[in-house]
Scaffold this motif. Sequence first.
Motif, PDB file in Angstrom:
ATOM      1  N   THR A  41      46.964  56.998  22.071  1.00  0.00           N
ATOM      2  CA  THR A  41      47.697  55.756  22.328  1.00  0.00           C
ATOM      3  C   THR A  41      48.812  55.570  21.311  1.00  0.00           C
ATOM      4  O   THR A  41      49.925  55.151  21.655  1.00  0.00           O
ATOM      5  CB  THR A  41      46.747  54.548  22.280  1.00  0.00           C
ATOM      6  OG1 THR A  41      45.701  54.741  23.230  1.00  0.00           O
ATOM      7  CG2 THR A  41      47.478  53.254  22.593  1.00  0.00           C
ATOM      8  N   ARG A  88      45.315  49.327  27.182  1.00  0.00           N
ATOM      9  CA  ARG A  88      43.915  49.756  27.110  1.00  0.00           C
ATOM     10  C   ARG A  88      43.022  48.510  27.124  1.00  0.00           C
ATOM     11  O   ARG A  88      42.244  48.281  26.184  1.00  0.00           O
ATOM     12  CB  ARG A  88      43.639  50.552  25.826  1.00  0.00           C
ATOM     13  CG  ARG A  88      44.323  51.890  25.705  1.00  0.00           C
ATOM     14  CD  ARG A  88      43.813  52.632  24.474  1.00  0.00           C
ATOM     15  NE  ARG A  88      42.459  53.148  24.696  1.00  0.00           N
ATOM     16  CZ  ARG A  88      41.596  53.415  23.702  1.00  0.00           C
ATOM     17  NH1 ARG A  88      41.936  53.199  22.435  1.00  0.00           N
ATOM     18  NH2 ARG A  88      40.403  53.896  23.974  1.00  0.00           N
ATOM     19  N   HIS A  99      48.574  54.898  28.363  1.00  0.00           N
ATOM     20  CA  HIS A  99      48.082  53.762  27.604  1.00  0.00           C
ATOM     21  C   HIS A  99      49.196  52.840  27.127  1.00  0.00           C
ATOM     22  O   HIS A  99      48.916  51.791  26.537  1.00  0.00           O
ATOM     23  CB  HIS A  99      47.285  54.239  26.388  1.00  0.00           C
ATOM     24  CG  HIS A  99      45.990  54.917  26.746  1.00  0.00           C
ATOM     25  ND1 HIS A  99      45.179  54.483  27.771  1.00  0.00           N
ATOM     26  CD2 HIS A  99      45.371  56.002  26.211  1.00  0.00           C
ATOM     27  CE1 HIS A  99      44.112  55.263  27.857  1.00  0.00           C
ATOM     28  NE2 HIS A  99      44.211  56.192  26.932  1.00  0.00           N
TER      29      HIS A  99
END
Length: 260
Positions: A31, A20, A4
């Motif tokens: 993340t 993302r 991510h």
Amino acid sequence: MPEHVQTEITDGIGILTINRPDALNALDGPTLKQLDAAFDRLNRDTDVRVIVLAGAGDRAFVAGGDIRDLNSRRGLAHYQELAEDLHGCFARIEASDKPTISAIDGWALGGGVELLLCTDMRIAGASATFGLPEINLGLFPGAGGTQRLIREIAPCRARELMFTGNRIDADTALSLGLVNSVIENGSVLDAAKAMAATVASKSPLVLKLMKRTLRHGVSMPQPAALAYEQAMIGLVLDSDDAHEGCGAFIEKRQPEFQGR
């Protein structure tokens, strides 16, 4: 685990992209851990002089925290888990000795605003939108927003943004001093890279000591801050870079800073 957060290094500039786009680059737990680790790598890399933060796609820089993730949490667990990671990551970005720049395309909401507040400079696209909408969810900014925003812009405007949850456009953000400049859509990352290249051409040692002077001095009474500045400029004058810069000026040439 999906990737991510992506990083790229070019000509002394580290570019960190939160990736993302389908979730508008919202920050969930995984993340956030990747963001912290990626920033740490760039921060430790001696070839990197400036770090640019961006969001993948043109819809959002960071559209805040992941609401489903937040809704799954309760107080103590949140404090010990996500909030600890958020505050730790954002504090490390804010405390970096390397200059940082946010490239803001699209939405910067909630945690996105809190993240950009940790960076030194910010460039926004013309259609960028900013806001702290947590109050609409029965929350308030809890990743440093209440403390950083009120120190950054007029306190009454900071309270208005947090109490109402209203969003503002890029020109309003510029007028408040929340961003440095507003440019045409599609050019934000290029403009951030250009600014980063200018900063990267300066002495990394002097930038490091100046950032420390700014960061620590702002929390001191002014007489103590001025004394601290006096001591830090003394350190700078002991560096090779200071004399390279002055020598280059006298000799009418471009300085070659080595960070020493």
